[in-house]
Design a protein around this motif. Structure first.
Motif, PDB file in Angstrom:
ATOM      1  N   VAL A  35       4.507   5.266  -2.782  1.00  0.00           N
ATOM      2  CA  VAL A  35       5.166   6.755  -1.889  1.00  0.00           C
ATOM      3  C   VAL A  35       4.254   5.725  -0.679  1.00  0.00           C
ATOM      4  O   VAL A  35       4.363   6.496   0.453  1.00  0.00           O
ATOM      5  CB  VAL A  35       5.468   7.961  -2.284  1.00  0.00           C
ATOM      6  N   MET A  36       2.790   6.475  -0.841  1.00  0.00           N
ATOM      7  CA  MET A  36       1.681   5.848  -0.065  1.00  0.00           C
ATOM      8  C   MET A  36       2.287   4.453   1.425  1.00  0.00           C
ATOM      9  O   MET A  36       1.959   5.227   2.133  1.00  0.00           O
ATOM     10  CB  MET A  36       0.331   5.944  -0.969  1.00  0.00           C
ATOM     11  N   TRP A  37       2.284   3.542  -0.471  1.00  0.00           N
ATOM     12  CA  TRP A  37       2.172   2.527   1.168  1.00  0.00           C
ATOM     13  C   TRP A  37       3.880   2.541   1.535  1.00  0.00           C
ATOM     14  O   TRP A  37       3.723   2.228   2.958  1.00  0.00           O
ATOM     15  CB  TRP A  37       1.942   1.609   0.044  1.00  0.00           C
ATOM     16  N   TYR A  38       4.698   3.283   1.583  1.00  0.00           N
ATOM     17  CA  TYR A  38       6.015   3.238   1.957  1.00  0.00           C
ATOM     18  C   TYR A  38       5.976   4.287   3.090  1.00  0.00           C
ATOM     19  O   TYR A  38       6.091   3.201   4.262  1.00  0.00           O
ATOM     20  CB  TYR A  38       7.199   4.255   1.338  1.00  0.00           C
ATOM     21  N   VAL A 160       1.734  -2.991 -11.104  1.00  0.00           N
ATOM     22  CA  VAL A 160       2.633  -2.992 -10.994  1.00  0.00           C
ATOM     23  C   VAL A 160       3.563  -2.059 -10.224  1.00  0.00           C
ATOM     24  O   VAL A 160       4.553  -3.201  -9.100  1.00  0.00           O
ATOM     25  CB  VAL A 160       3.328  -2.139 -12.375  1.00  0.00           C
ATOM     26  N   ALA A 161       2.408  -1.614  -9.368  1.00  0.00           N
ATOM     27  CA  ALA A 161       3.427  -1.403  -8.122  1.00  0.00           C
ATOM     28  C   ALA A 161       4.106  -1.724  -6.765  1.00  0.00           C
ATOM     29  O   ALA A 161       5.102  -1.911  -6.228  1.00  0.00           O
ATOM     30  CB  ALA A 161       2.910  -0.048  -7.214  1.00  0.00           C
ATOM     31  N   GLY A 162       3.142  -2.865  -6.581  1.00  0.00           N
ATOM     32  CA  GLY A 162       3.103  -4.022  -5.406  1.00  0.00           C
ATOM     33  C   GLY A 162       3.839  -4.748  -5.990  1.00  0.00           C
ATOM     34  O   GLY A 162       4.753  -4.695  -4.845  1.00  0.00           O
ATOM     35  N   ALA A 163       4.762  -5.467  -7.230  1.00  0.00           N
ATOM     36  CA  ALA A 163       5.513  -6.127  -7.077  1.00  0.00           C
ATOM     37  C   ALA A 163       6.255  -5.692  -7.681  1.00  0.00           C
ATOM     38  O   ALA A 163       7.684  -6.501  -7.113  1.00  0.00           O
ATOM     39  CB  ALA A 163       4.889  -6.510  -9.037  1.00  0.00           C
ATOM     40  N   PHE A 165       7.679  -3.108  -5.966  1.00  0.00           N
ATOM     41  CA  PHE A 165       7.755  -2.490  -4.245  1.00  0.00           C
ATOM     42  C   PHE A 165       8.140  -3.852  -3.527  1.00  0.00           C
ATOM     43  O   PHE A 165       9.526  -4.104  -2.915  1.00  0.00           O
ATOM     44  CB  PHE A 165       6.672  -1.715  -3.851  1.00  0.00           C
ATOM     45  N   GLY A 166       6.961  -4.486  -3.423  1.00  0.00           N
ATOM     46  CA  GLY A 166       7.352  -6.219  -2.384  1.00  0.00           C
ATOM     47  C   GLY A 166       8.537  -6.380  -2.939  1.00  0.00           C
ATOM     48  O   GLY A 166       9.350  -7.070  -2.382  1.00  0.00           O
ATOM     49  N   ALA A 167       8.995  -6.889  -4.326  1.00  0.00           N
ATOM     50  CA  ALA A 167      10.558  -7.836  -4.923  1.00  0.00           C
ATOM     51  C   ALA A 167      11.670  -7.392  -4.999  1.00  0.00           C
ATOM     52  O   ALA A 167      12.717  -7.150  -4.930  1.00  0.00           O
ATOM     53  CB  ALA A 167      10.321  -7.863  -6.409  1.00  0.00           C
ATOM     54  N   GLY A 254      -0.992  -5.892   7.755  1.00  0.00           N
ATOM     55  CA  GLY A 254       0.376  -5.073   6.777  1.00  0.00           C
ATOM     56  C   GLY A 254       0.857  -5.333   5.819  1.00  0.00           C
ATOM     57  O   GLY A 254       1.971  -5.352   5.377  1.00  0.00           O
ATOM     58  N   GLU A 255       0.948  -6.866   5.056  1.00  0.00           N
ATOM     59  CA  GLU A 255       1.302  -7.789   3.919  1.00  0.00           C
ATOM     60  C   GLU A 255       1.146  -6.032   2.624  1.00  0.00           C
ATOM     61  O   GLU A 255       0.022  -5.492   2.221  1.00  0.00           O
ATOM     62  CB  GLU A 255       0.440  -8.629   3.693  1.00  0.00           C
ATOM     63  N   VAL A 256       2.138  -6.249   1.881  1.00  0.00           N
ATOM     64  CA  VAL A 256       1.607  -4.725   0.453  1.00  0.00           C
ATOM     65  C   VAL A 256       0.483  -5.437  -0.107  1.00  0.00           C
ATOM     66  O   VAL A 256       0.263  -5.330  -0.923  1.00  0.00           O
ATOM     67  CB  VAL A 256       3.013  -4.626  -0.303  1.00  0.00           C
ATOM     68  N   TRP A 257       0.823  -7.343  -0.458  1.00  0.00           N
ATOM     69  CA  TRP A 257      -0.500  -7.839  -0.670  1.00  0.00           C
ATOM     70  C   TRP A 257      -1.733  -6.778  -0.544  1.00  0.00           C
ATOM     71  O   TRP A 257      -3.197  -7.070  -1.455  1.00  0.00           O
ATOM     72  CB  TRP A 257      -0.542  -8.939  -1.666  1.00  0.00           C
ATOM     73  N   LEU A 258      -2.257  -6.726   0.504  1.00  0.00           N
ATOM     74  CA  LEU A 258      -3.297  -6.660   0.709  1.00  0.00           C
ATOM     75  C   LEU A 258      -4.106  -5.368   0.622  1.00  0.00           C
ATOM     76  O   LEU A 258      -4.701  -4.617  -0.044  1.00  0.00           O
ATOM     77  CB  LEU A 258      -3.299  -6.678   2.320  1.00  0.00           C
TER      78      LEU A 258
END
Length: 426
Positions: A35-38, A160-163, A165-167, A254-258
């Motif tokens: 949610v924070m990343w979104y 896990v969240a990054g994987a 959320f990203g996928a 702004g990449e999720v992996w960063l």
């Protein structure tokens, strides 16, 4: 101070309790990250992130006023189960709304607020249950172990969240949270939590209990000193850390992996700090650990504001994360040792209030400052203030008495009484 007979099977009970709560927390961490990343990626605004912080923490702070008092009046196990279940239902509702195209920011914020209400009941109750399950001489070790396990999950959660959320987007993360909450409740059903005599025979009213908790803190110099230092450190270093993903997005992409790498660096630091507390530092003075980590927060916050390269920023976030368990485990242990069991729900409710309110109130101030002056200026300013405040904290009468108790290797259970006696004597 009155004590609780934890029974011969305390290790089984404690293991089950810690397992259930960390499983539940794992799902909550995943939701918090996505949610924070979104919000960060969709808005790229510090004010929007501040609104998220307000929704995620302000209700928790308000409800904690009542949550800890309830924890001292009702079955604590049942209260945790009810809070965890209600949080899962709120998450499930948000998942269905977003699956049907309802993605307005205000809808997400409302769901976060409902989840925050559940946390307001759950967190002070969890801290009050631990001394019911664990003998006093093992409290710091178990708190450190609890912190270490949580830190390990905090390391796994952003990955896990990054994987996910990203996928797959944000919605699948919500279903993970629902499943982990149900698993946590199932494990908790296996735990035997003793009922306090003070709870079974309570005749005072709700308002009287609430006021009594505030008076207990006010009239005990050592507890009051701990709470004030905790509040200031959380405000000055906790709230600005919420905008570090925004700095990453603004300066390095702004990449999720960063953002995932940032959280992993922070979580690895927490993990190793928790390991240190439960092993190498388990016999060290709780007070000295708290003061050392408070200075560390200021130094590393300042460093984050000055970091010239991305890898330096990540390294400092690692060190910042390491300070979390070195501060929180001794802090919680000192309160558990100094506060009577029948008062702990009320006292820990105020701990949760401080933690929950300091984030949104701090972000209300820091969000506009970050937008106006930049995130770096905010981190530098709050780091300097944290160093100054920690220095003042060890010079006030309660702080000087606490440091003398630490230097004299005063037994932890006697520290509070010694500090209060010295402060009362002038």
């Amino acid at each position: 101070m009155s004590t609780v007979d934890v029974g011969a099977g305390w290790r089984r009970n404690a293991a089950l309790f810690v397992t259930g709560q960390t499983v539940s927390l794992f799902g909550s961490m995943i939701v918090q990250y996505v949610v924070m990343w979104y919000v960060t990626l969709q808005t790229r605004s510090a004010i929007a992130v501040a609104l998220y912080a307000v929704a995620a923490f302000l209700p928790q702070g308000v409800v904690s006023i009542f949550g800890g008092t309830f924890a001292d009046r009702v079955n604590r196990k049942a209260l945790i189960i009810a809070a965890d279940t209600s949080t899962a239902l709120a998450t499930l509702g948000l998942a269905f709304l977003m699956m049907n195209g309802v993605t307005d920011l205000w809808v997400i914020l409302v769901a976060c607020a409902v989840r925050s209400v559940g946390a307001g009941f759950q967190q002070p109750t969890v801290q009050a249950v631990i001394p019911q399950l664990v003998p006093q001489e093992h409290l710091l070790r178990i708190n450190g172990l609890f912190q270490t396990i949580q830190s390990g999950l905090a390391l796994l959660a952003p990955a896990v969240a990054g994987a996910v959320f990203g996928a797959f987007g944000i919605v699948p993360a919500f279903f993970i949270d629902v499943v982990t909450a149900l698993l946590g409740v199932g494990v908790l059903l296996l735990v035997t939590v003793p009922t306090l005599d003070a709870v079974a025979g309570r005749t005072t009213g709700f308002r009287e209990d609430l006021v009594e908790g505030a008076r207990f803190i006010q009239h005990h110099a050592f507890i009051r000193w701990l709470m004030v230092l905790f509040a200031v450190i959380i405000v000055l270093t906790g709230s600005p850390s919420f905008v570090t993903p925004l700095l990453i997005t603004q300066e390095w992409g702004g990449e999720v992996w960063l953002l995932t790498a940032l959280e992993i660096a922070f979580s690895v630091g927490m993990l190793l700090g928790g390991v240190a507390v439960s092993t190498l530092l388990a016999k060290r003075s709780r007070i000295r650990l708290i003061v050392l980590s408070s200075f560390g927060f200021g130094v590393f916050s300042l460093g984050l504001g000055l970091a010239p390269e991305l890898w330096v920023f990540y390294a400092l976030m690692f060190l910042f994360g390491a300070m979390i368990p070195i501060f929180s485990a001794p802090f919680m242990t000192l309160l558990q040792e100094a506060v009577p069991p029948e008062m702990q729900g009320r006292v820990f409710s105020y701990v949760t209030i401080v933690m929950a309110l300091s984030f949104p109130l701090g972000m209300v101030a820091f969000g506009p400052i970050a937008d106006a002056l930049g995130v770096r200026a905010l981190l530098v300013g709050t780091g300097v203030l944290a160093l100054v405040v920690t220095g003042v904290a060890v010079l006030v009468p309660s702080g000087r008495s606490a440091m003398r108790a630490a230097a004299a290797s005063t037994p932890p259970a006697e520290v509070a009484a010694q500090v209060e006696a010295e402060v009362d004597a002038g």
